[in-house]
Each structure stands twice: as structure tokens, then as C-alpha cells.
Scaffold this motif. Sequence first.
Motif, short mmCIF file in Angstrom:
data_model
loop_
_atom_site.label_atom_id
_atom_site.label_comp_id
_atom_site.label_asym_id
_atom_site.label_seq_id
_atom_site.Cartn_x
_atom_site.Cartn_y
_atom_site.Cartn_z
N HIS A 3 0.73 -1.10 0.18
CA HIS A 3 0.00 0.10 0.11
C HIS A 3 0.94 1.43 0.06
CE1 HIS A 3 -3.44 -2.54 0.70
NE2 HIS A 3 -3.30 -2.88 1.77
N THR A 4 0.38 2.39 -0.80
CA THR A 4 1.10 3.52 -0.67
C THR A 4 0.65 4.41 0.37
OG1 THR A 4 -0.68 4.46 -1.93
CG2 THR A 4 1.04 3.52 -3.46
N PRO A 5 1.53 5.42 0.61
CA PRO A 5 1.16 6.30 1.90
C PRO A 5 0.00 7.01 1.68
CG PRO A 5 3.64 6.41 1.60
CD PRO A 5 3.07 5.32 0.41
N SER A 6 -0.20 7.25 0.44
CA SER A 6 -1.59 8.08 0.28
C SER A 6 -2.71 7.21 0.45
CB SER A 6 -1.25 8.44 -1.14
OG SER A 6 -1.65 7.61 -2.25
N TYR A 7 -2.57 5.82 -0.03
CA TYR A 7 -3.72 4.82 0.18
C TYR A 7 -4.15 4.78 1.69
CZ TYR A 7 -6.31 0.57 0.42
OH TYR A 7 -7.35 -0.36 0.64
N ARG A 8 -2.95 4.45 2.38
CA ARG A 8 -3.09 4.34 3.90
C ARG A 8 -3.79 5.40 4.37
NH1 ARG A 8 -0.32 -0.18 5.77
NH2 ARG A 8 1.08 -1.36 4.46
N PHE A 9 -3.50 6.69 4.11
CA PHE A 9 -3.96 7.83 4.74
C PHE A 9 -5.25 8.06 4.38
CE2 PHE A 9 -4.99 12.58 4.56
CZ PHE A 9 -5.04 12.73 6.03
N ARG A 10 -5.77 7.62 3.32
CA ARG A 10 -7.18 7.84 2.79
C ARG A 10 -7.89 6.78 3.35
NH1 ARG A 10 -11.31 8.44 2.73
NH2 ARG A 10 -12.97 9.27 1.05
N ARG A 11 -7.41 5.28 3.63
CA ARG A 11 -7.93 4.52 4.35
C ARG A 11 -8.51 4.75 5.70
NH1 ARG A 11 -5.48 -1.67 4.56
NH2 ARG A 11 -4.06 -0.57 5.80
N PHE A 12 -7.54 5.44 6.61
CA PHE A 12 -7.60 5.97 7.57
C PHE A 12 -8.85 7.02 7.79
CE2 PHE A 12 -7.01 9.55 10.68
CZ PHE A 12 -6.99 9.10 11.88
N LEU A 13 -8.74 7.83 6.62
CA LEU A 13 -9.98 8.93 6.66
C LEU A 13 -11.30 8.15 6.56
CD1 LEU A 13 -8.23 11.85 4.52
CD2 LEU A 13 -8.86 11.72 7.22
N ASN A 14 -11.30 6.95 6.11
CA ASN A 14 -12.31 6.11 5.85
C ASN A 14 -12.89 5.30 7.17
OD1 ASN A 14 -13.93 5.60 3.21
ND2 ASN A 14 -13.94 3.74 3.93
N TRP A 15 -11.99 4.47 7.79
CA TRP A 15 -12.12 3.63 8.76
C TRP A 15 -12.39 4.49 10.04
CZ3 TRP A 15 -9.52 3.44 13.10
CH2 TRP A 15 -7.89 3.58 12.82
N PHE A 16 -11.62 5.55 10.14
CA PHE A 16 -11.57 6.31 11.44
C PHE A 16 -12.98 6.84 11.81
CE2 PHE A 16 -10.58 9.85 14.39
CZ PHE A 16 -10.09 8.96 15.63
N PRO A 17 -13.48 7.65 10.79
CA PRO A 17 -14.78 8.44 11.29
C PRO A 17 -16.06 7.32 11.21
CG PRO A 17 -14.12 9.01 9.08
CD PRO A 17 -13.00 8.28 9.76
N LEU A 18 -15.81 6.28 10.33
CA LEU A 18 -16.66 5.21 10.62
C LEU A 18 -16.83 4.44 11.97
CD1 LEU A 18 -18.63 3.63 8.61
CD2 LEU A 18 -16.91 2.06 8.13
N GLY A 19 -15.45 4.31 12.46
CA GLY A 19 -15.48 3.68 13.73
C GLY A 19 -16.01 4.17 14.91
N LEU A 20 -15.64 5.83 14.57
CA LEU A 20 -16.28 6.78 15.67
C LEU A 20 -17.57 6.85 15.60
CD1 LEU A 20 -13.84 9.95 15.64
CD2 LEU A 20 -14.08 8.21 17.42
N THR A 21 -18.35 6.66 14.65
CA THR A 21 -19.65 6.78 14.19
C THR A 21 -20.36 5.51 15.11
OG1 THR A 21 -19.75 7.80 12.21
CG2 THR A 21 -21.63 6.75 12.62
N TYR A 22 -19.69 4.31 14.92
CA TYR A 22 -20.23 3.02 15.65
C TYR A 22 -19.77 3.25 17.14
CZ TYR A 22 -20.57 -2.17 16.42
OH TYR A 22 -21.22 -3.00 16.79
N ALA A 23 -19.00 4.04 17.73
CA ALA A 23 -18.82 4.36 19.25
C ALA A 23 -19.77 5.43 19.71
CB ALA A 23 -17.39 4.99 19.40
N THR A 24 -20.39 6.25 18.85
CA THR A 24 -21.21 7.09 19.31
C THR A 24 -22.52 6.49 19.34
OG1 THR A 24 -21.72 8.07 17.01
CG2 THR A 24 -20.23 9.27 18.26
N MET A 25 -22.77 5.38 18.33
CA MET A 25 -24.14 4.56 18.48
C MET A 25 -23.98 3.89 19.64
SD MET A 25 -24.27 3.63 14.19
CE MET A 25 -25.94 2.76 14.55
N TYR A 26 -22.79 3.29 20.07
CA TYR A 26 -22.79 2.56 21.15
C TYR A 26 -23.24 3.43 22.44
CZ TYR A 26 -20.97 -2.11 20.44
OH TYR A 26 -20.60 -3.41 20.20
#
Length: 448
Positions: A3-26
Motif C-alpha cells: 500500500h502507498t502512503p496516500s492509500y493508507r492515509f485515505r483508508r484512515f480517513l475512511n475507517w476512523f470516522p466510520l469507527g467513531l460513528t459506531y462508538a457514538t451509536m454505542y
Amino acid sequence: MEHTPSYRFRRFLNWFPLGLTYATMYMGRYNFNVVKNDIGAWYHLDKAQMGIIATAGFWTYGLAVAINGPLADRIGGRKAILMGAVGAALVNLAVGFLFLNGWTARLLVSMSLLWSLNMYFQSFGALSVVKVNSTWFHVRERGVFGGIFGVMISSGYFLATTVGAWLLARFSSWTVIWFVPVGAMGLMAFVDYLLVRNRPSHAGHPDFDTGDGSGAHLAEDKPLPMKELLGKVIGNPVIVALIFAEFCTGFVRQGVMLYFTEYLDEVYHLSKRATLFGATGVSFMLGGIFGGLLCGWMSDKLFQSRRPPVAFIFYLVQVVMLCLLGMALGRGTHGGQIWAIVLLGLAAMFIFGVHGMLSGTASMDFGGRKAAATVAGALDGIQYIGSGLTGFGLGWVLRTWGWDGSAAPGHAPAHAWVWAGCIIPFSLIGAAIMTTIWRARPQSGAAH
């Protein structure tokens, strides 16, 4: 494939807010656990009656997640998380107004209906996380993702428990514990709308073979037929074994989480409005983080991405933690209260680790990119069927026999073996199931 650094960063911008949303739903799900004994005491409802509300929610979730899994596979995880977060926020708002305006004439019925509706929308949370990330993570990375999944779950417990206790200590009414999650879920839904994408190609990066046999370029607009989706579940003996194991996980997980506030209050005399109670959420969060990351690391690095051996180990350690909780050492003392909080965190470490590994990782492994949400729905759904037994079932046991076998009014429990003894067999059964699929791993696609 590196994975390129740009891919890893974009993946972070994908899973991190998704995970935070799941945490607020909890936060909008486990707020009920924090205040249910207050509601019961105020409206003269015992543990079994409050357990009916919990069971209605659990079983609704269990059925909904099985139905919404194929739906999420068809509409995509991005739409599913938006539906779940907005819907759960609206229902929490309705519950808050119910108590604020005193519409409690038939509280048991109204709360059971509202909480069931909340859990319907909550069911989209895990499905969305698994569905989206199944296209962004290779099989060899998913053990680590399982750890991340556990971290997000743990953050949700922190928000519900520690932030919830902080709110209760500073406001005279418990209605605030319903309104705050509304704002949190609404904010994260907006962030998800801006940042979350279903797959790398939707964010300007090439799709790749994730190593689960799905192939590299499956078109999202051509979902698998329902017959083939269901075949992924009932036709795979590994998934069937995981379903039975998750039933056990559900009983263990909610058997602890649904009654830990009463356990601390009635056995250790620690009120949720006490400053020390807030440390419980921190303990859950740290335990869940370490458990999730340790479980994922062990799976990927020590067992070559095999999930059952790690789950087997964690199930057995659950038994040890539950035995220690049942002993209720140092009850009623400040040192005993701290010990109980630490034990709850350690129990969470091994409970959440298994949950993240099976629901968050194994569902991607054995469902593949096209059926990840369907398999996650089957696993999460049966888990909440097991969870439902802890509502009216375990609630009835504790009402009838108490924590230590004596249900005498005002009796100070000497231990909590009735509670722990009801939960331990399910950890043992879960461990036994893992031995039947010890060498299971997903079909591999192209090299990564």
C-alpha cells in the motif's frame, strides 16, 4: 501488493470516522445500561421487568441484523451507516422527550417498543463497518482490523459509561443521557457523508484482490443473488460453528455489561454518581483496546491469520476473570471497589477481543467482500439472540436468588457466584466450539 502512503492515509480517513460513528451509536445504546436501575427504582420495576425492555431490544437487534446484512451488501456500507446513525439518533431523541415530558403511564410497553426501534437502527452499525472495510483491508491485515474494531467498541463503552456517569453527576435528570448521544450521532453521520466511501475506487485508488476469494474487480452494482448469499452462511460449516460460538459470546458479553452497574452498586456499594464509577468506562475502554489489539496481533502473527486458536484462548481466560468477579473480594471497601473495576476491565479485554475477532474479522474472512455484511449479520444476530436471554432470564435469576443465592431484602451479598455461575458455562462452550474449527482459514486469492 504494498500500500502507498496516500492509500493508507485515505483508508484512515475512511475507517476512523466510520469507527467513531459506531462508538457514538454505542453511546446511544448502552446509555440504557447505565440508567436502567435508576429507572427501575423510580418506576418500581424489578430486574426481571427491566430485563424485558433489554430483551425486546436484543432480540429485535438479532432479527434485524440478519435481515439488514443482505440489505447492507446490496446498498453498500456507506448508506447503511447513515441510515443507522440518523435513525438511532431520532429514537434516542424520542426516549429523551418521553421522560422529559412524563409520558410514562405504560413505561414497560413504551420503552420496550422504543428500545426495539432503536436497536433496529443500531443493527446497521457493525454491518456497515464490516462491509466497508472488507474492500479496504487484505485478509492478512484483518486481524489488526479486528483489533481496531475492538478499540471502537471499547470507545463506545467509555462514552456510554464514563461520559454517562459524568452527565448524571452534574444534571439532576437522567434525560440528558439520551440527548447527548443524539448530537454525537448526528455529527458523525455528517462526517461520514463527507468522508466515507464504500471501496478504494470510489476514493480515487485502485481496488485490489483482498485475498478472500472475492476477486479484484467485482462490480458493486451486481450484488450476489439471495440464494448465493444465504449459501455463504448455511452452506459453510465454519460459519455455522462461528454462529453457535457467537451465541455464547452474546450471553457472556451482555451478562456482564447489562448488570455491571448493579454489581458495583449492590455488591461493592459503588454508586454510578460516585467519582470512582467513571473509572469503569476507562477500564472497559483500556481492556477492550488491549484485548482487541492483542487478539488481532496473535491471530495474524502467531497463527497465520487463523482466528479460532486465539478465540479459544480468550474464552478460557474469560472463565478465570468471571471466577474472580464471582468471589467479590474486598466488597464494600474502597480497595475492593478499585479491584472490581480492574476486574471488569480485564474481563472486557477478553470478551471484546473475541467479539471483535469473530464478528469483525471472521465475517470478512469467510463471507468475502460480496457477503461480508450478510455473514456479519448472521454472527451478530445470533449473538443478540443469546444476549436476549440475559435480559428477562438472568434478570429473573438475580431477582429470585440474588447475587449469592440469598434474595432476602437488604441482604449484603457475600459473593456473586450466582451471577458468574450463570455466565461461565457459555465461555466454556465457546472454547469447545473453537476446537472444532481449529485450522479454519479463508480461501486465498492472489498473493498480496
